[in-house]
Scaffold this motif. Structure first.
Motif, mmCIF file in Angstrom:
data_model
loop_
_atom_site.group_PDB
_atom_site.id
_atom_site.type_symbol
_atom_site.label_atom_id
_atom_site.label_comp_id
_atom_site.label_asym_id
_atom_site.label_seq_id
_atom_site.Cartn_x
_atom_site.Cartn_y
_atom_site.Cartn_z
ATOM 1 N N ILE A 1 -14.145 56.415 99.704
ATOM 2 C CA ILE A 1 -14.063 55.750 98.550
ATOM 3 C C ILE A 1 -12.678 54.750 98.415
ATOM 4 C CG2 ILE A 1 -12.974 57.743 97.183
ATOM 5 C CD1 ILE A 1 -15.733 55.241 95.903
ATOM 6 N N GLU A 2 -11.690 55.425 99.274
ATOM 7 C CA GLU A 2 -10.289 54.640 99.240
ATOM 8 C C GLU A 2 -10.436 53.361 99.937
ATOM 9 O OE1 GLU A 2 -5.782 55.597 100.743
ATOM 10 O OE2 GLU A 2 -7.113 57.246 100.387
ATOM 11 N N ALA A 3 -11.183 53.274 100.936
ATOM 12 C CA ALA A 3 -11.481 51.956 101.752
ATOM 13 C C ALA A 3 -12.039 50.921 100.582
ATOM 14 C CB ALA A 3 -12.272 52.209 102.779
ATOM 15 N N ALA A 4 -13.090 51.489 99.881
ATOM 16 C CA ALA A 4 -13.756 50.850 99.195
ATOM 17 C C ALA A 4 -12.782 50.115 98.085
ATOM 18 C CB ALA A 4 -14.812 51.570 98.427
ATOM 19 N N ARG A 5 -11.897 50.998 97.560
ATOM 20 C CA ARG A 5 -10.835 50.409 96.541
ATOM 21 C C ARG A 5 -10.091 49.318 97.091
ATOM 22 N NH1 ARG A 5 -10.032 56.270 95.198
ATOM 23 N NH2 ARG A 5 -11.557 56.743 93.382
ATOM 24 N N LEU A 6 -9.606 49.571 98.335
ATOM 25 C CA LEU A 6 -8.837 48.283 98.931
ATOM 26 C C LEU A 6 -9.672 47.031 99.278
ATOM 27 C CD1 LEU A 6 -7.040 50.692 101.702
ATOM 28 C CD2 LEU A 6 -5.996 49.625 99.518
ATOM 29 N N GLY B 1 -11.494 37.969 100.014
ATOM 30 C CA GLY B 1 -10.625 37.633 101.091
ATOM 31 C C GLY B 1 -10.010 38.556 102.129
ATOM 32 N N LEU B 2 -10.319 39.869 101.507
ATOM 33 C CA LEU B 2 -9.917 40.999 102.477
ATOM 34 C C LEU B 2 -11.262 41.988 102.903
ATOM 35 C CD1 LEU B 2 -7.257 42.399 103.491
ATOM 36 C CD2 LEU B 2 -7.762 44.052 101.476
ATOM 37 N N ASP B 3 -11.638 41.557 104.042
ATOM 38 C CA ASP B 3 -12.988 41.893 104.546
ATOM 39 C C ASP B 3 -12.721 43.342 105.706
ATOM 40 O OD1 ASP B 3 -14.289 39.961 103.123
ATOM 41 O OD2 ASP B 3 -14.250 38.605 104.832
ATOM 42 N N LEU B 4 -11.574 43.463 106.173
ATOM 43 C CA LEU B 4 -11.416 44.488 107.134
ATOM 44 C C LEU B 4 -10.162 45.432 106.897
ATOM 45 C CD1 LEU B 4 -11.789 44.271 110.961
ATOM 46 C CD2 LEU B 4 -9.177 44.401 110.099
ATOM 47 N N ILE B 5 -10.127 46.570 106.856
ATOM 48 C CA ILE B 5 -9.343 47.556 106.751
ATOM 49 C C ILE B 5 -8.790 48.188 108.169
ATOM 50 C CG2 ILE B 5 -8.551 49.643 105.550
ATOM 51 C CD1 ILE B 5 -10.569 48.875 103.486
ATOM 52 N N ALA B 6 -7.378 47.976 108.375
ATOM 53 C CA ALA B 6 -7.035 48.607 109.547
ATOM 54 C C ALA B 6 -6.962 50.414 109.274
ATOM 55 C CB ALA B 6 -5.674 48.326 110.075
ATOM 56 N N VAL B 7 -7.445 50.974 110.166
ATOM 57 C CA VAL B 7 -7.354 52.704 110.056
ATOM 58 C C VAL B 7 -6.370 53.115 111.119
ATOM 59 C CG1 VAL B 7 -8.692 54.790 110.306
ATOM 60 C CG2 VAL B 7 -9.958 52.668 109.519
ATOM 61 N N ASP C 1 1.029 58.384 112.901
ATOM 62 C CA ASP C 1 2.029 57.771 113.667
ATOM 63 C C ASP C 1 2.009 56.138 113.195
ATOM 64 O OD1 ASP C 1 3.088 59.986 115.002
ATOM 65 O OD2 ASP C 1 1.848 59.406 116.790
ATOM 66 N N GLY C 2 0.867 55.771 112.456
ATOM 67 C CA GLY C 2 1.027 54.442 111.852
ATOM 68 C C GLY C 2 0.124 53.487 113.005
ATOM 69 N N SER C 3 -0.422 54.038 114.093
ATOM 70 C CA SER C 3 -0.859 53.459 115.180
ATOM 71 C C SER C 3 -2.302 53.088 114.542
ATOM 72 C CB SER C 3 -0.700 53.954 116.445
ATOM 73 O OG SER C 3 0.478 54.017 116.720
ATOM 74 N N ILE C 4 -2.999 51.919 114.963
ATOM 75 C CA ILE C 4 -4.237 51.519 114.706
ATOM 76 C C ILE C 4 -5.184 52.364 115.467
ATOM 77 C CG2 ILE C 4 -4.337 49.435 116.195
ATOM 78 C CD1 ILE C 4 -6.029 48.251 113.696
ATOM 79 N N VAL C 5 -6.069 52.896 115.018
ATOM 80 C CA VAL C 5 -7.109 53.620 115.604
ATOM 81 C C VAL C 5 -8.517 53.082 115.723
ATOM 82 C CG1 VAL C 5 -5.688 55.651 116.176
ATOM 83 C CG2 VAL C 5 -7.077 55.445 114.014
ATOM 84 N N GLY C 6 -8.640 52.247 114.676
ATOM 85 C CA GLY C 6 -9.922 51.732 114.304
ATOM 86 C C GLY C 6 -9.791 50.809 113.220
ATOM 87 N N VAL C 7 -11.029 50.157 112.574
ATOM 88 C CA VAL C 7 -11.340 49.286 111.603
ATOM 89 C C VAL C 7 -12.426 49.855 110.744
ATOM 90 C CG1 VAL C 7 -9.930 47.476 112.776
ATOM 91 C CG2 VAL C 7 -12.550 47.452 112.965
ATOM 92 N N VAL C 8 -12.622 49.469 109.663
ATOM 93 C CA VAL C 8 -13.675 49.421 108.423
ATOM 94 C C VAL C 8 -13.963 48.048 108.047
ATOM 95 C CG1 VAL C 8 -14.479 50.693 106.540
ATOM 96 C CG2 VAL C 8 -13.358 52.026 108.207
ATOM 97 N N THR C 9 -15.170 47.665 108.085
ATOM 98 C CA THR C 9 -15.254 46.315 107.289
ATOM 99 C C THR C 9 -15.936 46.479 105.900
ATOM 100 O OG1 THR C 9 -17.397 46.004 108.408
ATOM 101 C CG2 THR C 9 -15.324 45.371 109.661
ATOM 102 N N MET D 1 -16.799 56.939 110.163
ATOM 103 C CA MET D 1 -17.615 55.753 110.231
ATOM 104 C C MET D 1 -16.963 54.618 110.735
ATOM 105 S SD MET D 1 -17.372 54.571 106.439
ATOM 106 C CE MET D 1 -17.765 53.024 106.957
ATOM 107 N N MET D 2 -15.706 54.686 111.059
ATOM 108 C CA MET D 2 -14.990 53.489 111.493
ATOM 109 C C MET D 2 -15.261 53.029 112.980
ATOM 110 S SD MET D 2 -11.134 54.977 112.517
ATOM 111 C CE MET D 2 -11.003 55.976 113.867
ATOM 112 N N THR D 3 -15.058 51.989 113.256
ATOM 113 C CA THR D 3 -15.453 51.174 114.312
ATOM 114 C C THR D 3 -14.195 51.588 115.361
ATOM 115 O OG1 THR D 3 -16.852 49.485 113.658
ATOM 116 C CG2 THR D 3 -16.091 49.251 115.771
ATOM 117 N N ARG D 4 -14.344 52.198 116.414
ATOM 118 C CA ARG D 4 -13.243 52.531 117.347
ATOM 119 C C ARG D 4 -12.921 51.515 118.526
ATOM 120 N NH1 ARG D 4 -11.384 57.755 116.313
ATOM 121 N NH2 ARG D 4 -12.738 58.918 114.920
#
Length: 146
Positions: free
Chosen positions: A24-29, A33-39, A43-51, A74-77
């Motif tokens: 639900i937090e991803a849905a709020r973001l 114009g914002l179609d992808l969220i970096a997961v 440590d703040g390093s990217i480990v996946g994405v959610v579209t 559910m993210m893409t790794r």
């Protein structure tokens, strides 16, 4: 031309979320114009994405508390990443081959810096092509060389 020319635009398309955050937090973001969220990990390093498509698909199957599932489930790794010193034309070829609209731009420690969109990349590449065409025309016509 390097990807770094897109850094200001890429920063505008960046949204990050922790891999332990609920769906639900991803849905709020997500917004126009914002179609992808970096997961990112702790440590703040990217480990996946959610579209946006991932979120809509998951929410359409929500029952009970399933909309509070962790994004990590559910993210893409397997993601394509780019760096500021990558050639933009090479990135475009990879985006086209993998049919991607967005690619996270990261630093050497995999910290997200932005998201390169196909639209932004194509605009720069088309402008670059137009400039090359004008330079070639000027050279052939001898402008500035007399």
């Amino acid at each position: 031309m390097l990807v770094e020319v897109l850094l200001p635009a890429a920063r505008e398309h960046l949204a990050t979320v922790s891999e332990s955050a609920p769906l639900i937090e991803a849905a709020r973001l997500l917004s126009p114009g914002l179609d992808l969220i970096a997961v990112c990990d702790a440590d703040g390093s990217i480990v996946g994405v959610v579209t946006k498509t991932d979120v809509v698909d998951q929410i359409s199957h929500c029952q009970g508390a399933s909309c509070t599932c962790a994004i990590a489930s559910m993210m893409t790794r397997d993601i394509l990443l780019c760096h500021a010193d990558d050639r933009l034309s090479d990135l475009w070829l990879q985006m086209k081959a993998r049919r991607l609209k967005n690619v996270p731009l990261v630093d050497q420690q995999r910290q997200p810096l932005g998201v390169v969109t196909a639209n932004d990349a194509l605009q720069v590449l088309l402008q670059m092509s137009k400039n090359e065409e004008e330079l070639l025309r000027d050279y052939v016509l001898g402008f500035g060389y007399r």
